[in-house]
Design a protein around this motif. Structure first.
Motif, PDB file in Angstrom:
ATOM      1  N   SER A   1       0.554  -1.123  -0.012  1.00  0.00           N
ATOM      2  CA  SER A   1       0.240   0.208  -0.178  1.00  0.00           C
ATOM      3  C   SER A   1       0.584   1.365  -0.266  1.00  0.00           C
ATOM      4  CB  SER A   1      -1.050  -0.204   1.269  1.00  0.00           C
ATOM      5  OG  SER A   1       0.126  -0.492   1.921  1.00  0.00           O
ATOM      6  N   GLN A   2       2.129   0.895   0.595  1.00  0.00           N
ATOM      7  CA  GLN A   2       2.886   2.491   0.866  1.00  0.00           C
ATOM      8  C   GLN A   2       3.906   2.610  -0.727  1.00  0.00           C
ATOM      9  OE1 GLN A   2       4.020   4.665   3.372  1.00  0.00           O
ATOM     10  NE2 GLN A   2       1.884   3.911   4.451  1.00  0.00           N
ATOM     11  N   PHE A   3       4.347   1.290  -1.193  1.00  0.00           N
ATOM     12  CA  PHE A   3       4.522   2.061  -2.245  1.00  0.00           C
ATOM     13  C   PHE A   3       3.254   1.635  -3.551  1.00  0.00           C
ATOM     14  CE2 PHE A   3       8.324  -0.225  -1.054  1.00  0.00           C
ATOM     15  CZ  PHE A   3       9.486   1.097  -1.069  1.00  0.00           C
ATOM     16  N   PHE A   4       2.073   0.919  -3.504  1.00  0.00           N
ATOM     17  CA  PHE A   4       1.583   0.904  -4.963  1.00  0.00           C
ATOM     18  C   PHE A   4       0.279   1.980  -5.187  1.00  0.00           C
ATOM     19  CE2 PHE A   4       4.761  -3.033  -4.590  1.00  0.00           C
ATOM     20  CZ  PHE A   4       4.904  -2.393  -6.068  1.00  0.00           C
ATOM     21  N   GLY A   5       0.054   2.228  -2.865  1.00  0.00           N
ATOM     22  CA  GLY A   5      -0.828   2.371  -2.924  1.00  0.00           C
ATOM     23  C   GLY A   5      -2.331   1.648  -2.953  1.00  0.00           C
ATOM     24  N   HIS A   6      -4.004   2.981  -2.536  1.00  0.00           N
ATOM     25  CA  HIS A   6      -4.709   1.588  -2.348  1.00  0.00           C
ATOM     26  C   HIS A   6      -5.948   2.669  -2.280  1.00  0.00           C
ATOM     27  CE1 HIS A   6      -4.122   3.731   2.045  1.00  0.00           C
ATOM     28  NE2 HIS A   6      -5.329   3.699   1.635  1.00  0.00           N
TER      29      HIS A   6
ATOM     30  N   GLY B   1     -11.265   1.483   1.233  1.00  0.00           N
ATOM     31  CA  GLY B   1     -11.677   0.482   1.463  1.00  0.00           C
ATOM     32  C   GLY B   1     -11.315  -1.015   1.413  1.00  0.00           C
ATOM     33  N   ALA B   2     -10.027  -0.898   0.609  1.00  0.00           N
ATOM     34  CA  ALA B   2      -9.307  -1.991   0.258  1.00  0.00           C
ATOM     35  C   ALA B   2      -8.951  -2.806   1.394  1.00  0.00           C
ATOM     36  CB  ALA B   2      -8.233  -1.659  -0.893  1.00  0.00           C
ATOM     37  N   PHE B   3      -9.285  -2.061   2.229  1.00  0.00           N
ATOM     38  CA  PHE B   3      -9.187  -2.867   4.385  1.00  0.00           C
ATOM     39  C   PHE B   3      -9.328  -2.127   4.790  1.00  0.00           C
ATOM     40  CE2 PHE B   3      -4.918  -0.716   2.185  1.00  0.00           C
ATOM     41  CZ  PHE B   3      -4.444  -0.296   2.367  1.00  0.00           C
ATOM     42  N   THR B   4      -8.799  -2.793   6.344  1.00  0.00           N
ATOM     43  CA  THR B   4      -9.248  -2.278   7.447  1.00  0.00           C
ATOM     44  C   THR B   4      -8.299  -0.791   7.584  1.00  0.00           C
ATOM     45  OG1 THR B   4      -9.911  -4.036   8.186  1.00  0.00           O
ATOM     46  CG2 THR B   4     -10.252  -2.222   9.699  1.00  0.00           C
ATOM     47  N   GLY B   5      -9.430   0.486   7.559  1.00  0.00           N
ATOM     48  CA  GLY B   5      -8.559   1.831   7.663  1.00  0.00           C
ATOM     49  C   GLY B   5      -8.405   2.384   6.967  1.00  0.00           C
ATOM     50  N   ALA B   6      -8.488   1.799   5.689  1.00  0.00           N
ATOM     51  CA  ALA B   6      -8.453   2.853   4.358  1.00  0.00           C
ATOM     52  C   ALA B   6      -9.962   3.243   3.947  1.00  0.00           C
ATOM     53  CB  ALA B   6      -8.391   1.822   3.091  1.00  0.00           C
ATOM     54  N   ASP B   7     -10.222   4.689   4.363  1.00  0.00           N
ATOM     55  CA  ASP B   7     -10.982   5.418   4.741  1.00  0.00           C
ATOM     56  C   ASP B   7     -11.110   6.268   3.251  1.00  0.00           C
ATOM     57  OD1 ASP B   7      -9.118   6.693   5.550  1.00  0.00           O
ATOM     58  OD2 ASP B   7     -10.422   7.812   7.256  1.00  0.00           O
ATOM     59  N   ARG B   8      -9.882   6.162   2.700  1.00  0.00           N
ATOM     60  CA  ARG B   8      -9.605   6.856   1.705  1.00  0.00           C
ATOM     61  C   ARG B   8      -8.773   6.502   0.504  1.00  0.00           C
ATOM     62  NH1 ARG B   8      -5.428  10.868   1.819  1.00  0.00           N
ATOM     63  NH2 ARG B   8      -4.527  10.260   3.659  1.00  0.00           N
ATOM     64  N   ALA B   9      -8.675   6.876  -0.567  1.00  0.00           N
ATOM     65  CA  ALA B   9      -7.945   6.672  -1.888  1.00  0.00           C
ATOM     66  C   ALA B   9      -6.867   7.583  -1.247  1.00  0.00           C
ATOM     67  CB  ALA B   9      -8.945   6.928  -2.939  1.00  0.00           C
ATOM     68  N   LYS B  10      -5.361   7.057  -1.488  1.00  0.00           N
ATOM     69  CA  LYS B  10      -4.214   7.467  -1.252  1.00  0.00           C
ATOM     70  C   LYS B  10      -3.181   6.540  -2.755  1.00  0.00           C
ATOM     71  CE  LYS B  10      -0.178   7.463   1.883  1.00  0.00           C
ATOM     72  NZ  LYS B  10       0.562   6.611   1.312  1.00  0.00           N
ATOM     73  N   ARG B  11      -2.737   8.051  -3.332  1.00  0.00           N
ATOM     74  CA  ARG B  11      -1.413   7.986  -4.124  1.00  0.00           C
ATOM     75  C   ARG B  11      -0.006   7.060  -3.325  1.00  0.00           C
ATOM     76  NH1 ARG B  11      -0.017  11.805  -8.431  1.00  0.00           N
ATOM     77  NH2 ARG B  11       1.089  13.330  -6.179  1.00  0.00           N
ATOM     78  N   GLY B  12       0.742   6.005  -3.621  1.00  0.00           N
ATOM     79  CA  GLY B  12       1.822   5.425  -3.403  1.00  0.00           C
ATOM     80  C   GLY B  12       3.064   6.224  -3.742  1.00  0.00           C
ATOM     81  N   PHE B  13       3.962   5.274  -2.861  1.00  0.00           N
ATOM     82  CA  PHE B  13       5.307   6.428  -3.549  1.00  0.00           C
ATOM     83  C   PHE B  13       5.984   6.478  -5.057  1.00  0.00           C
ATOM     84  CE2 PHE B  13       6.910   4.749   0.477  1.00  0.00           C
ATOM     85  CZ  PHE B  13       6.231   5.519   1.543  1.00  0.00           C
ATOM     86  N   VAL B  14       5.398   5.411  -5.681  1.00  0.00           N
ATOM     87  CA  VAL B  14       5.361   4.870  -7.460  1.00  0.00           C
ATOM     88  C   VAL B  14       5.265   6.718  -7.821  1.00  0.00           C
ATOM     89  CG1 VAL B  14       5.046   3.521  -9.230  1.00  0.00           C
ATOM     90  CG2 VAL B  14       6.208   3.035  -7.068  1.00  0.00           C
ATOM     91  N   GLU B  15       3.859   6.434  -7.417  1.00  0.00           N
ATOM     92  CA  GLU B  15       2.643   7.273  -8.442  1.00  0.00           C
ATOM     93  C   GLU B  15       3.528   9.268  -7.934  1.00  0.00           C
ATOM     94  OE1 GLU B  15      -2.329   7.177  -8.915  1.00  0.00           O
ATOM     95  OE2 GLU B  15      -1.295   5.675  -7.540  1.00  0.00           O
TER      96      GLU B  15
END
Length: 505
Positions: free
Chosen positions: A249-254, A257-271
């Motif tokens: 999730s840190q590198f590729f983002g999420h 709702g992808a997992f518990t606690g993922a209350d918003r979309a997030k870009r990873g380091f690569v993006e």
């Protein structure tokens, strides 16, 4: 009890003495070893190997002390740079594994004045030693050198040809101010910086190898700042500091709702690094499953967030760094070979500080200036300078923690020093006892328990092939001689066998 070691160059007078010329007597070396007691005699010889062996055979008849012959190659007997580098190499090899249980003596009389000058420099800087001289008239006596000889003028003795002319001949791009923060003057660092300047404008991955504290991130930032991506993001990530369950999730983002606690979309380091540079520090710490995902990113130029079904295009340049030996990690299965091949388009090997002859004095000045700038505005801080003896002590250290350890030592010394001058006791109290664990010998490892003979052989061959190429300055014929191979063609085959083809570049 300390072992007493005598180091000397074999001189013309010594060879004449061994050949029976009565007018010269025993010669300087034999006169010294028959007049004083030593546990070992180490002789450096730039004559033909046959002459050196003949002299050792004759000298063995004059003393029962163990004699070691070190054959070296010089382009000339007055070439300070080559004399210095060979003398340091022989000393390091001879003292390996002795700890501090030795006393050194350097013989000034045999050899050329340049050789004697280098012995004096080494005795007053990196290798404190007794200096002796001998003659038929006065016998053997200690040579008095009543001043502290600073090692800082040594680079003037080793001054290289005009740098601008050499840069043009090597096809280097114009000087880049972005590299000016990397303090260097030694040949090995000059070669690394030259290659970094060449690869900076190219849109290819770079793999930086080197021990901890050698400045891998500083070099990576300089490459980015010199590249066409200089105005785009530089995202630095310490791969070893991310918990394994968060790597993807840190590198590729999420997605949300992808997992518990993922209350918003997030870009990873690569993006985040898209159109810029992603710096993967300690890439050797990446888990194998994350290595697979990363390989996919490099191959396809796309990234898929955790919980997403569509791919996102990315344009990212990867610079990776590690203190692990990936040439050992890959055969051992701890790092994927396909990812290694993707990252290792341009490989830069940063030398440890102990091998950067002539650079430590420059770094001391730069880092002390940094310490003084950090102290501005702090209550009671006084601008610091170094005494000659404090500086000499710093120059003699091996610095296993490299530049980072040197900087922290100066920081501690500036605190312990009550006055404006940092004295030798302040430095001595600030140097941490960084004892190194001796690696288990190759011949005394227990059978079973993970013993892997091909891996051990690869580790041994890789170590000595790298050393030979480095000490020969990339000269394959000389490197082949150093490791006992019959020709440079055979050496090339060995380099290819153990994945060291980048050294041939």
């Amino acid at each position: 009890m300390n072992r007493r070691l005598l180091f000397a160059w074999i001189g013309a007078t010594d060879l004449r003495a061994a050949s029976g010329v009565k007018e010269v007597g025993l010669g300087p070396i034999a006169q010294a070893v028959t007049g004083r007691d030593y546990d070992q005699i180490v002789l450096l010889c730039d004559y033909h190997l046959k002459e050196g062996k003949s002299y050792v055979a004759w000298l063995s008849g004059q003393t029962k002390t163990k004699i070691t012959l070190q054959r070296v190659t010089l382009s000339g007997p007055t070439h300070f740079g080559e004399i210095y580098e060979n003398a340091v190499g022989v000393l390091q090899e001879s003292l390996q594994g002795m700890g501090a249980q030795f006393e050194l003596t350097f013989h000034l009389s045999p050899g050329t004045p340049a050789m004697a000058a280098v012995w004096i420099i080494l005795s007053k800087t990196r290798f404190p030693a007794e200096l002796i001289e001998s003659s038929r008239e006065h016998g053997v006596r200690t040579a008095s050198v009543p001043f502290d000889l600073s090692a800082e003028y040594l680079p003037d003795l080793l001054r290289k040809p005009d740098e601008q002319l050499r840069s043009l001949s090597e096809g280097l791009p114009p000087d880049a101010p972005e590299f000016s923060d990397i303090v260097h003057r030694c040949e090995s660092m000059r070669r690394v910086i030259g290659r970094a300047r060449k690869v900076a404008p190219r849109n290819v991955p770079v793999l930086i190898l080197g021990e901890s504290g050698t400045g891998k991130e500083l070099l990576a930032r300089a490459i980015h700042d010199t590249s066409p991506r200089r105005d785009r993001p530089f995202i630095a990530v310490n791969c070893g500091a991310i918990p394994p369950n968060l790597v993807e999730s840190q590198f590729f983002g999420h997605e949300k709702g992808a997992f518990t606690g993922a209350d918003r979309a997030k870009r990873g380091f690569v993006e985040e690094a898209s159109e810029g540079t992603l710096f993967l520090d300690e890439v050797g710490e990446l888990p194998l499953d994350a290595q697979v995902r990363f390989l996919r990113v490099l191959q396809s130029g796309t990234v898929t967030r955790v919980g997403a079904s569509r791919e996102t295009p990315v344009d990212v340049r990867v610079i990776a760094a590690t203190n692990r030996d990936l040439f050992v990690e890959v055969p051992a299965g701890r790092f994927r070979e396909d990812l290694f091949q993707r990252l290792a388009v341009a490989i830069l090997q940063l030398p440890p500080l102990r091998e950067r002859q002539g650079d430590i004095g420059l770094l001391i000045d730069r880092l002390l200036n940094q310490v003084n700038n950090e102290g501005i505005g702090q209550p009671g801080y006084r601008h610091k300078t170094l005494s000659a003896s404090a500086r000499s002590l710093l120059l003699r250290q091996e610095w296993p923690g490299n530049v980072r350890e040197l900087l922290n030592t100066l920081r501690r010394a500036s605190i312990w020093s009550g006055g404006a001058v940092i004295e030798e006791p302040d430095i001595r109290d600030s140097i941490l006892p960084m004892g190194r664990q001796e690696p288990r010998g190759l011949l005394d490892r227990p059978l079973g328990e993970g013993l892997n003979l091909p891996e051990m052989m690869a580790e041994l061959a890789t170590h000595y092939l790298k050393r030979a190429m480095q000490e020969s300055g990339g000269n394959k014929t000389k490197a082949a001689e150093l490791v006992g191979l019959p020709s440079y063609q055979t050496l090339t085959n060995w380099l290819r066998r153990y994945g060291l083809t980048e050294i041939l570049a």
